[in-house]
Design a protein around this motif. Structure first.
Motif, PDB file in Angstrom:
ATOM      1  N   GLU A  98       6.312  10.331   4.565  1.00 31.58           N
ATOM      2  CA  GLU A  98       6.941   9.972   6.090  1.00 31.58           C
ATOM      3  C   GLU A  98       6.273   8.465   6.573  1.00 31.58           C
ATOM      4  OE1 GLU A  98       9.939   9.712   9.006  1.00 31.58           O
ATOM      5  OE2 GLU A  98       9.832  10.892   7.297  1.00 31.58           O
ATOM      6  N   ALA A  99       5.230   8.530   6.867  1.00 34.46           N
ATOM      7  CA  ALA A  99       4.603   7.362   7.841  1.00 34.46           C
ATOM      8  C   ALA A  99       3.236   7.350   7.471  1.00 34.46           C
ATOM      9  CB  ALA A  99       4.997   7.528   9.369  1.00 34.46           C
ATOM     10  N   ILE A 100       2.440   6.170   7.987  1.00 37.22           N
ATOM     11  CA  ILE A 100       0.991   6.010   7.667  1.00 37.22           C
ATOM     12  C   ILE A 100       0.636   5.163   8.867  1.00 37.22           C
ATOM     13  CG2 ILE A 100       1.414   5.747   5.488  1.00 37.22           C
ATOM     14  CD1 ILE A 100       0.299   2.690   6.945  1.00 37.22           C
ATOM     15  N   ALA A 101      -0.667   5.428   9.187  1.00 40.36           N
ATOM     16  CA  ALA A 101      -1.234   4.482   9.990  1.00 40.36           C
ATOM     17  C   ALA A 101      -2.690   4.111   9.539  1.00 40.36           C
ATOM     18  CB  ALA A 101      -1.512   5.199  11.355  1.00 40.36           C
ATOM     19  N   ILE A 102      -3.241   2.959   9.774  1.00 41.60           N
ATOM     20  CA  ILE A 102      -4.573   2.747   9.369  1.00 41.60           C
ATOM     21  C   ILE A 102      -5.689   2.563  10.379  1.00 41.60           C
ATOM     22  CG2 ILE A 102      -5.686   0.923   7.829  1.00 41.60           C
ATOM     23  CD1 ILE A 102      -3.094   0.425   6.423  1.00 41.60           C
ATOM     24  N   ASP A 103      -6.555   2.852  10.147  1.00 45.74           N
ATOM     25  CA  ASP A 103      -8.046   3.012  10.988  1.00 45.74           C
ATOM     26  C   ASP A 103      -8.488   1.554  10.579  1.00 45.74           C
ATOM     27  OD1 ASP A 103     -10.324   2.579  12.045  1.00 45.74           O
ATOM     28  OD2 ASP A 103     -11.052   4.430  11.471  1.00 45.74           O
ATOM     29  N   PRO A 104      -8.289   0.391  11.638  1.00 46.09           N
ATOM     30  CA  PRO A 104      -8.720  -0.957  11.010  1.00 46.09           C
ATOM     31  C   PRO A 104      -9.944  -1.254  11.121  1.00 46.09           C
ATOM     32  CG  PRO A 104      -8.291  -0.835  13.434  1.00 46.09           C
ATOM     33  CD  PRO A 104      -7.709   0.618  12.841  1.00 46.09           C
ATOM     34  N   ARG A 105     -10.973  -0.249  11.499  1.00 50.14           N
ATOM     35  CA  ARG A 105     -12.396  -0.554  11.110  1.00 50.14           C
ATOM     36  C   ARG A 105     -12.870   0.100  10.163  1.00 50.14           C
ATOM     37  NH1 ARG A 105     -15.635   0.708  16.842  1.00 50.14           N
ATOM     38  NH2 ARG A 105     -14.734  -0.932  18.088  1.00 50.14           N
ATOM     39  N   GLU A 106     -12.323   1.344   9.546  1.00 51.83           N
ATOM     40  CA  GLU A 106     -12.766   2.152   8.399  1.00 51.83           C
ATOM     41  C   GLU A 106     -12.131   1.803   7.290  1.00 51.83           C
ATOM     42  OE1 GLU A 106     -15.764   3.529   8.639  1.00 51.83           O
ATOM     43  OE2 GLU A 106     -16.261   3.314  10.771  1.00 51.83           O
ATOM     44  N   GLY A 107     -10.803   1.363   7.543  1.00 52.59           N
ATOM     45  CA  GLY A 107      -9.707   1.160   6.401  1.00 52.59           C
ATOM     46  C   GLY A 107      -9.105   2.425   6.004  1.00 52.59           C
ATOM     47  N   ILE A 108      -9.455   3.756   6.535  1.00 60.53           N
ATOM     48  CA  ILE A 108      -8.738   4.924   6.370  1.00 60.53           C
ATOM     49  C   ILE A 108      -7.310   4.801   6.531  1.00 60.53           C
ATOM     50  CG2 ILE A 108      -8.896   7.411   6.717  1.00 60.53           C
ATOM     51  CD1 ILE A 108     -11.983   7.178   7.207  1.00 60.53           C
TER      52      ILE A 108
END
Length: 455
Positions: free
Chosen positions: A209-219
């Protein structure tokens, strides 16, 4: 619960209405929003004399693109079913708008196949990319990826590309497909040939469905909107190259699914503020689901945590927020609800139910099945409606006040039985001066400008 939220609204019910409980301000934490919103909304909606989009006084729209029109690139027609979307800054004030097309194998207008941009020539889904000047004039419109299937939502990356998600797990040989589907693909809206049509297989094959990225860790956090029990899972992908950049996700990584100890189904949790520490992440046994869908695989004696209708997710306040649009016990969920918003704090390994939609509160939330969301320039949210009857884009302030922002006026039914297409893909230009949104049917992409209140 057999009644839909809209049916409850129509009865004029007040005590047994459908609304929300919980801390709405949680949704906006860490987003540098204004502490005082002032008056909510922009006034009543004004009927559109052209019968396309009703907006408040002072706002206006421009139709950027409509299904069936010719793509400016000459590659074919504008495809059907525009869905998830994001806007990226280009050179000299330009905007690159990347738009999903949630086409299946039916008779809708598919995304035209283009050399170097086509994954499976039998797939009708994909993305198109619009290039706009500083005044929202379309100066380019082209295929960005083709040959994919059921491109529903996705999410932007910190490095300015779009991750488009296939909401299917059909294999080659099913419905005419020549390749397996159920993947995420990276799309560069400015130059699609830089990204190509490469499935990011390590990120899993399931009904994305969707994604979100942790900008610090890249997860990368991923939601799964599975259509039948056992329902979807909430995942995280730990990339081999966490520093990111176009193509970095092709290097692979580890896919894990969330386990909430003692909670096999998130719908069973009903009290906002309920919190769980020591969240576990379990490696996915077979990320490609060669024989068994991931949600049906063996995750050990402790099992795994499922949830119905896992849809939108976004990053903020060092946390990832994700949404379960609804749950129905009649369809196999542990309990009924009209929507949940969950917050996961990676640094604390803590999961919290922030907001719950349900009975016995109020009736002033968006009508039925809130879907795509985005942050607004004022600091609140914009919410797309996907249900029966009239369709709206609603605004929600951080104080929990709801207001109408747009209403579909293009009747695709009959005068006796009117019908309107759902809204999808709401997003704002990088400068916050324009809201872009899609009407799914008939496929129309709008640019809305006006006196937006700013942070």
């Amino acid at each position: 619960m057999s009644a839909t939220r809209r049916q409850v609204l129509a009865t004029g019910a007040s005590v047994a209405g459908i609304a929300f409980t919980g801390a709405v301000s949680e949704l906006f934490a860490g987003t540098a929003v204004a502490q005082e919103m002032g008056r909510s909304g922009y006034g009543p909606l004004v009927p559109d004399p052209d019968g396309l989009l009703d907006l408040p006084k002072g706002f206006r729209y421009r139709v950027l693109s409509r299904t069936g029109d010719a793509l400016r690139s000459g590659e074919g027609e504008v495809p059907s079913n525009p869905d998830g979307m994001a806007a990226f800054a280009g050179r000299r004030g330009r905007v690159h708008l990347v738009r999903n097309h949630e086409n299946r194998f039916d008779g809708k207008i598919g995304v035209p196949t283009v050399d170097g941009l086509t994954y499976d020539p039998m797939g009708k889904g994909g993305c198109t990319a619009l290039e706009l000047d500083g005044r929202n004039h379309v100066i380019g419109e082209r295929v960005a990826i083709a040959g994919t299937a059921v491109n529903c939502a996705g999410g932007p990356t910190p490095w300015g590309t779009w991750l488009t998600c296939e909401e299917t797990e059909d294999k080659a040989g099913t419905n005419g497909y020549t390749k397996d589907h159920g993947f995420i693909f990276e799309v560069d809206g400015a130059d699609p040939h830089r990204s190509g049509a490469v499935p990011l297989k390590a990120m899993g094959r399931f009904q994305h469905e969707a994604i979100a990225i942790d900008p610090r860790e890249g997860i990368v956090y991923e939601t799964e909107d599975a259509f039948e029990k056992p329902f979807g899972l909430f995942y995280r992908f730990l990339p081999e190259k966490p520093r990111g950049g176009l193509g970095s996700l092709r290097a692979g990584g580890t896919l894990e699914a969330m386990r909430v100890p003692g909670v096999p189904d998130l719908s069973a949790i009903q009290e906002p503020g309920a919190s769980f520490d020591r969240i576990e992440w379990v490696p996915v046994p077979d990320t490609q689901a060669k024989e068994t869908p991931i949600r049906l695989q063996d995750f050990g004696k402790k099992g795994i945590t499922h949830a119905q209708k896992l849809e939108g997710c976004y990053w903020g306040d060092r946390s990832v927020y994700f949404v379960s649009s609804f749950a129905k016990s009649a369809e196999g969920s542990a309990a009924d609800h009209y929507g949940q918003v969950w917050k996961y704090e990676p640094h604390r390994r803590r999961l919290t139910l922030v907001i719950a939609f349900g009975p016995d509160t109020d009736i002033q939330m968006p009508g039925e099945s809130p879907d795509n969301i985005c942050l607004a320039p004022s600091g609140g949210l914009m919410v797309c409606e996907d249900g029966g009857g009239a369709q709206h884009v609603y605004g929600l302030t951080r104080d929990g006040e709801l207001y109408e922002m747009a209403r579909g006026a293009d009747n695709i039914g009959t005068p006796e039985e009117p019908e309107w297409g759902e809204f999808a893909g709401v997003t704002f230009a990088p400068d916050g001066e324009t809201m872009y949104v899609n009407s799914y049917t008939p496929g129309t992409t709008f640019a809305v400008t006006g006196p937006w209140r700013r942070r």
